[in-house]
Scaffold this motif. Structure first.
Motif, mmCIF file in Angstrom:
data_model
loop_
_atom_site.group_PDB
_atom_site.id
_atom_site.type_symbol
_atom_site.label_atom_id
_atom_site.label_comp_id
_atom_site.label_asym_id
_atom_site.label_seq_id
_atom_site.Cartn_x
_atom_site.Cartn_y
_atom_site.Cartn_z
ATOM 1 N N GLN A 22 0.853 -1.192 0.000
ATOM 2 C CA GLN A 22 0.000 0.000 0.000
ATOM 3 C C GLN A 22 0.890 1.243 0.000
ATOM 4 N N LYS A 99 -0.583 -3.453 4.707
ATOM 5 C CA LYS A 99 -1.590 -2.759 5.507
ATOM 6 C C LYS A 99 -1.427 -3.080 6.992
ATOM 7 N N GLU A 112 -10.140 -0.663 7.563
ATOM 8 C CA GLU A 112 -9.590 0.220 6.547
ATOM 9 C C GLU A 112 -8.575 1.160 7.194
ATOM 10 N N LEU A 113 -7.783 1.824 6.378
ATOM 11 C CA LEU A 113 -6.687 2.644 6.907
ATOM 12 C C LEU A 113 -7.176 4.063 7.212
ATOM 13 N N TYR A 114 -8.101 4.171 8.165
ATOM 14 C CA TYR A 114 -8.657 5.456 8.562
ATOM 15 C C TYR A 114 -8.300 5.762 10.013
ATOM 16 N N SER A 132 -5.614 6.642 2.075
ATOM 17 C CA SER A 132 -6.945 6.049 1.929
ATOM 18 C C SER A 132 -7.908 7.082 1.382
ATOM 19 N N ILE A 245 -5.295 7.169 -5.461
ATOM 20 C CA ILE A 245 -5.914 7.812 -4.303
ATOM 21 C C ILE A 245 -6.548 9.140 -4.720
ATOM 22 N N ASP A 280 -8.936 10.657 4.216
ATOM 23 C CA ASP A 280 -8.875 10.714 5.673
ATOM 24 C C ASP A 280 -7.828 11.748 6.073
#
Length: 559
Positions: A22, A99, A112-114, A132, A245, A280
């Protein structure tokens, strides 16, 4: 496959997904932003001695980057996690890893990557992280038939474009390049469709070979962007660039690529005040995110690349206010409202009995528009509304458009209440072009597509012609071309067609009876509906060759 073979197979798939690499973009705090903007203003001012002096990448980054020690502090932290794929761009550090490892690095507890957290000891160095996004909806209008029979739904092919914008049937011989930019790993295009469109328009067949990112499957947006840029900038070198992104990460990757195109078109955008609904932002506000992206755009134009961007398809209220809620009346779209892009509105023509001696297969077999009385696209006439207005971030109108904006505001035209827009902001769009019934092949089938997603690549193609002429006649390569466009407007009224009919207080869903509470009226001269109008390319080329003076030493390297 039995149960005993399924289980290890699923384990392998899941493990592979977990280890998928990622990309992560660390935006480091920048310095001397005021110095950078002064440089941009200087080299883009047509009467400056330094006009057209593009800069090298290392010169730009040296102005604004944090100290070497600060950069190394961040790299040392990343390296603690055994990550080797690290790129230090000075004011940005990019790396790739799994991730799982990212969750560990940024203390993320969600799937998720938040909701990331920047390590405490790096908070004075790292502004924010982009890795993200939340998907931006795309509302392409295919074979869009207008609600009024007076609107011309016939095709806007290359021959009508040449007629409307005074473009000669010239070939650019790949001496200049243009790119269509897509986001969110959007699906792509196929060269067979591009070739069909070129043949039907009577153009040189020009295959697109320069692709960055995935080009998988066929998407209407991508096909439209590529084909319309080709239709206008005949035989320009074409690029397709798809990024995973959003705005900041694309700008970082683009700027740090050694060989980049001369003109790019972006048909994406979202409310300026709601950018953090797309990515984010964590510890940033949406307007802070906008400001950082604008700095990246300054860097890009300093390298000599011009950006055109759609002004939006939902009028001044925008897609965050499709139903015209009085509590959220006007929502500038970004990046269409950025001062460092050419923001592009959209027009259409009425259907008349005029005839044109068209010869291309497209116009002979399918019929094309024939009138030149352009009007700004609005909901009542076409079923959607071109965007425009004033941005939220600036406290003074950019110098290159200040006089025409003040003239508009003082013209007596009915305006929204001052509480609904920023009178001192950057007004947009800058120019317009046809955005209705744009001929596009999708998997071999011809159809008409609507949107400022059409008009932006149209203007990008026109600018490839103008920028090539600037280089050939004056040895000028300029990225931030807005000051020149406004300068020419002041000196050469015949270089533009004034669009005096239209409004943008509707959306693509509805119109409010409260009219100017939600937007603006077109009028004579500049307005935040159609900008300066549409380009008369032939007259602009003549002005550049005969009236634009060379200032200082302009024999810069054309890179």
């Amino acid at each position: 496959m039995n149960l005993f073979t399924v289980i290890p197979f699923l384990y392998t798939v899941l493990n592979t997904q977990q280890q998928e690499q990622q990309p992560v973009y660390l935006a480091l705090k920048q310095h001397n932003i005021d110095v950078l903007e002064k440089v941009v203003n200087d080299i883009s001012n047509p009467i400056s001695e330094n006009y057209g002096k593009v800069m090298k990448m290392n010169e730009i980054v040296d102005i604004i980057s944090p100290t070497y020690q600060e950069q190394q502090k961040v790299i040392s932290w990343i390296s603690e996690y055994n990550i080797s794929d690290i790129k230090n761009y000075g004011d940005n550090i990019k790396f790739q890893t799994s991730k799982d490892k990212i969750r560990q690095m940024f203390n993320i507890s969600t799937k998720e990557l938040y909701n990331y957290t920047i390590p405490y000891h790096l908070r004075d160095i790292i502004d924010f992280v982009e890795m993200s996004l939340y998907k931006v909806p795309r509302n392409i209008k295919i074979n869009n038939k207008s609600p009024l029979k007076t609107t011309d739904d016939r095709y806007f092919g290359r021959e009508p474009m040449m007629y409307l914008y005074n473009v000669s049937d010239i070939s650019l011989n790949k001496s200049i390049s243009g790119a269509s930019i897509e986001y969110q790993n959007n699906c792509g295009f196929i060269n067979n469709d591009l070739t069909k469109q070129q043949v039907m328009n009577g153009q040189i067949v020009n295959i697109l070979n320069d692709v960055v990112g995935p080009n998988v499957d066929i998407d209407v947006e991508s096909s439209l962007d590529v084909q319309m840029m080709s239709q206008t900038g005949n035989n320009a070198k074409l690029w397709f660039w798809d990024t995973p992104i959003w705005l900041y990460s694309f700008a970082v990757d683009f700027y740090n690529t050694p060989d980049i195109p001369d003109v790019i078109s972006m048909s994406w955008g979202w409310s300026q005040a709601n950018q953090c609904n797309i990515v984010d932002c964590s510890n940033l506000t949406s307007l802070q995110y906008v400001n950082r992206v604008n700095i990246e755009y300054m860097k890009i134009v300093l390298r000599g690349t011009t950006m055109t961007v759609s002004s939006g398809d939902a009028g001044a209220p925008g897609r965050t206010n499709e139903e015209c809620d009085v509590n959220n009346p006007i929502n500038p779209v970004f990046p269409g409202s950025s001062p460092f892009v050419v923001s592009v509105g959209a027009t259409y023509t009425d259907k008349t009995n005029k005839t044109r001696d068209y010869k291309s297969p497209l116009c002979l077999n399918n019929a094309c528009i024939t009138d030149n009385n352009e009007k700004s696209i609005s909901f009542d006439h076409v079923g959607w509304t071109a965007g425009g207005g004033f941005d939220l971030t600036r406290n003074s109108t950019p110098w290159w458009q200040k006089s025409v904006v003040e003239e508009y505001l003082n013209s007596g035209v009915q305006l929204p209440p001052d509480t609904n827009f920023n009178r001192n902001g950057r007004a947009y769009p800058d120019v317009s072009a046809i955005g209705h019934s744009c001929p596009t092949y999708i998997n071999g089938q011809l159809g008409g597509v609507d949107g400022t997603s059409c008009s932006s690549p149209v203007v990008a193609g026109l600018l490839t012609i103008i920028k090539e002429h600037l280089w050939k006649t004056k040895k000028i390569k300029i990225g931030h071309i807005n000051p020149l466009l406004y300068y020419i407007y002041d000196k050469c009224p015949s270089c533009y067609r004034d669009i005096t009919e239209g409004y943008n207080w509707c959306t693509e869903e509805t119109c409010s009876s409260n009219t100017t509470y939600f937007g603006f009226n077109a009028t004579h001269g500049f307005d935040p509906v159609s900008g300066l109008g549409t380009l008369n390319v032939g007259n602009i080329l003549w002005f550049i060759e005969n009236k634009l003076e060379n200032k200082g030493t302009l024999n810069v390297e054309y890179i």
